[in-house]
Design a protein around this motif. Structure first.
Motif, mmCIF file in Angstrom:
data_model
loop_
_atom_site.group_PDB
_atom_site.id
_atom_site.type_symbol
_atom_site.label_atom_id
_atom_site.label_comp_id
_atom_site.label_asym_id
_atom_site.label_seq_id
_atom_site.Cartn_x
_atom_site.Cartn_y
_atom_site.Cartn_z
ATOM 1 N N MET A 1 1.154 -1.259 -0.025
ATOM 2 C CA MET A 1 -0.108 -0.101 -0.055
ATOM 3 C C MET A 1 0.821 1.427 -0.319
ATOM 4 O O MET A 1 2.088 1.292 0.579
ATOM 5 N N ILE A 4 0.972 6.929 3.269
ATOM 6 C CA ILE A 4 -0.585 7.727 3.841
ATOM 7 C C ILE A 4 -0.278 9.012 4.103
ATOM 8 O O ILE A 4 1.371 9.437 4.881
ATOM 9 N N HIS A 12 -9.089 11.264 7.294
ATOM 10 C CA HIS A 12 -9.437 9.946 7.960
ATOM 11 C C HIS A 12 -9.638 9.543 9.627
ATOM 12 O O HIS A 12 -10.981 9.023 9.800
ATOM 13 N N MET A 16 -13.581 9.150 11.606
ATOM 14 C CA MET A 16 -13.641 7.979 11.870
ATOM 15 C C MET A 16 -13.731 8.656 13.700
ATOM 16 O O MET A 16 -14.098 7.713 14.109
ATOM 17 N N LYS A 20 -17.447 7.035 15.472
ATOM 18 C CA LYS A 20 -17.304 6.608 16.408
ATOM 19 C C LYS A 20 -18.553 7.625 17.646
ATOM 20 O O LYS A 20 -19.290 6.698 18.343
ATOM 21 N N THR B 100 -12.032 0.729 12.913
ATOM 22 C CA THR B 100 -11.480 1.430 12.571
ATOM 23 C C THR B 100 -11.931 3.195 13.438
ATOM 24 O O THR B 100 -11.331 3.494 13.099
ATOM 25 N N TRP B 101 -13.635 3.325 13.800
ATOM 26 C CA TRP B 101 -13.393 4.484 13.537
ATOM 27 C C TRP B 101 -13.122 4.326 16.160
ATOM 28 O O TRP B 101 -12.573 4.913 16.579
ATOM 29 N N GLU B 102 -12.441 3.308 16.298
ATOM 30 C CA GLU B 102 -11.294 2.704 17.509
ATOM 31 C C GLU B 102 -10.898 3.390 17.421
ATOM 32 O O GLU B 102 -9.802 4.003 18.085
ATOM 33 N N GLN B 104 -8.948 5.257 14.568
ATOM 34 C CA GLN B 104 -8.904 6.643 14.129
ATOM 35 C C GLN B 104 -7.704 6.759 13.778
ATOM 36 O O GLN B 104 -7.503 7.869 14.010
ATOM 37 N N ASP B 105 -7.005 6.578 13.289
ATOM 38 C CA ASP B 105 -5.761 5.988 13.218
ATOM 39 C C ASP B 105 -5.564 4.891 11.675
ATOM 40 O O ASP B 105 -5.108 3.843 11.523
ATOM 41 N N LYS B 106 -5.256 5.644 9.829
ATOM 42 C CA LYS B 106 -5.503 4.595 9.111
ATOM 43 C C LYS B 106 -3.970 4.093 9.419
ATOM 44 O O LYS B 106 -4.158 2.894 8.447
ATOM 45 N N ALA B 107 -2.924 4.741 9.413
ATOM 46 C CA ALA B 107 -1.431 3.814 8.609
ATOM 47 C C ALA B 107 -1.398 2.850 10.395
ATOM 48 O O ALA B 107 -1.421 1.898 9.707
ATOM 49 N N ASP B 109 -3.635 1.219 10.958
ATOM 50 C CA ASP B 109 -4.944 0.315 10.957
ATOM 51 C C ASP B 109 -4.663 -0.481 8.880
ATOM 52 O O ASP B 109 -4.701 -1.785 8.889
ATOM 53 N N VAL B 110 -4.027 0.628 8.288
ATOM 54 C CA VAL B 110 -2.850 -0.750 7.258
ATOM 55 C C VAL B 110 -1.764 -1.044 7.486
ATOM 56 O O VAL B 110 -1.995 -2.886 6.707
ATOM 57 N N TYR B 143 -12.114 -1.291 2.582
ATOM 58 C CA TYR B 143 -11.187 0.576 2.998
ATOM 59 C C TYR B 143 -10.212 0.316 2.040
ATOM 60 O O TYR B 143 -9.390 1.299 2.263
ATOM 61 N N ASP B 144 -9.419 -0.666 1.263
ATOM 62 C CA ASP B 144 -8.701 -0.382 0.547
ATOM 63 C C ASP B 144 -7.736 -0.894 1.439
ATOM 64 O O ASP B 144 -5.948 0.255 1.054
ATOM 65 N N TYR B 145 -7.959 -1.135 2.117
ATOM 66 C CA TYR B 145 -6.277 -1.358 3.486
ATOM 67 C C TYR B 145 -5.664 -2.337 2.912
ATOM 68 O O TYR B 145 -3.961 -3.249 3.218
ATOM 69 N N LEU B 146 -5.983 -3.389 1.572
ATOM 70 C CA LEU B 146 -5.301 -4.161 0.957
ATOM 71 C C LEU B 146 -5.387 -4.714 0.144
ATOM 72 O O LEU B 146 -6.019 -4.079 -0.495
ATOM 73 N N PRO B 147 -4.011 -4.640 -1.000
ATOM 74 C CA PRO B 147 -4.336 -4.158 -1.931
ATOM 75 C C PRO B 147 -5.229 -5.757 -2.632
ATOM 76 O O PRO B 147 -4.914 -7.462 -2.735
#
Lengths: 204, 204
Positions: A1, A4, A12, A16, A20, B100-102, B104-107, B109-110, B143-147
């Protein structure tokens, strides 16, 4: 990926945070605790397996659980064997004699359904049992092997903290009306249509 | 239930004989054995619980089973505890860090999704494991966290006798195209809408 950016990360985080807040408000608005009448119906897979998954969750909390199988008699060996590891917590009653096209004997099917229902009523009276699975009860109701009104009334009159899960296709509208949680399993794609046979570990 | 006349019993027998013939012919026509790619999706309940029910069936046959949880981190305690009784057969990896709403950090999560997928690929390489549950993989894909293309290709290239179950809402069309068995869980009625809260033994 890909990397970011700081901007994307911030966007994001904001999104979120809002989600929440919505989620937390929804959760806070739900204050009732009660034993649920759960119905898993529809023509798709997963009705009985979801009930067993729920049983497992309950067992993880140390609950005692009862199962009455209304129709399946002989197969479904996998889950039955697996639940032997919970023999301290699970009471399992297989009362049906297989599917109706196997017995080809209506009187026998009706008698088997009546015995299964008696067992279900007994289990509902047991204060130590917190969840009961009535597997394929919908089939017995659909073929009028059991008196619908009496069954629905008895389920509605269960003690307030008892959870009951009913499975099987073609759930009766009267049962759906009495239920708290109803899910319909819809087949989108089925391997039987591609000539794949029923296999151990998957279908039984 | 009222008495069954001889005539009705005979009619029932005939009907069920015909149904059994149809059923037997259908079963005979299915000859392929193969590891299935199963997808449980849709907005209703029962996606993950049905996957766990299927796991239980597999465990009843003595199979080794692997689980990777992509999203749920902290709750879902019931089933996790219950599966401890199968510690000889189950390998359980909880890789997600909650919804993910817990976080709140996209990086984060990815990164968590990538680690979970790595673990899934490792499990797919293990010859002793016959069924793998990839719980909430659909959420990570959505969420496009994976290809997506890589994930679908890897799932398609699994060894022929390996069963994989993928759960989560909004399954991608590419995944559905590659799957053997896809079920959509549709909510008909939900107790949350009546103010009933998430309860131990039912939701977690």
């Amino acid at each position: 990926m890909s990397e970011i950016s700081e901007e994307e990360a911030a966007r994001h985080r904001e999104k979120m945070k809002k989600r929440k807040a919505v989620q937390d408000a929804e959760v806070a608005a739900r204050t009732i605790e009660k034993g649920l009448l759960v119905v898993n119906t529809g023509p798709g897979k997963g009705k009985t397996t979801a009930a067993f998954g729920l049983m497992l969750r309950a067992l993880g909390h140390g609950w005692k659980v009862g199962v009455v199988q209304f129709i399946k008699g002989h197969w479904a060996t996998g889950e039955r064997t697996a639940f032997e590891r919970f023999s301290d917590l699970v009471e399992w009653h297989t009362m049906g004699e297989g599917f109706t096209w196997e017995t080809q004997d209506k009187a026998r099917d009706v008698a088997a359904a009546a015995r299964a229902w008696e067992r279900a009523v007994e289990l509902m009276g047991r204060k130590d049992i917190r969840l009961i699975v009535l597997d394929e009860l919908n089939i017995a109701l659909r073929y009028d092997y059991l008196p619908l009104a009496e069954v629905v009334e008895t389920l509605k009159a269960r003690r307030p903290d008892l959870h009951v899960v009913v499975t099987g296709r073609n759930a009766k509208p009267e049962l759906i009306a009495a239920a708290d949680l109803v899910t319909e399993m819809i087949p989108v794609k089925h391997h039987f249509d591609a000539g794949v046979k029923a296999q151990a570990g998957i279908e039984f």
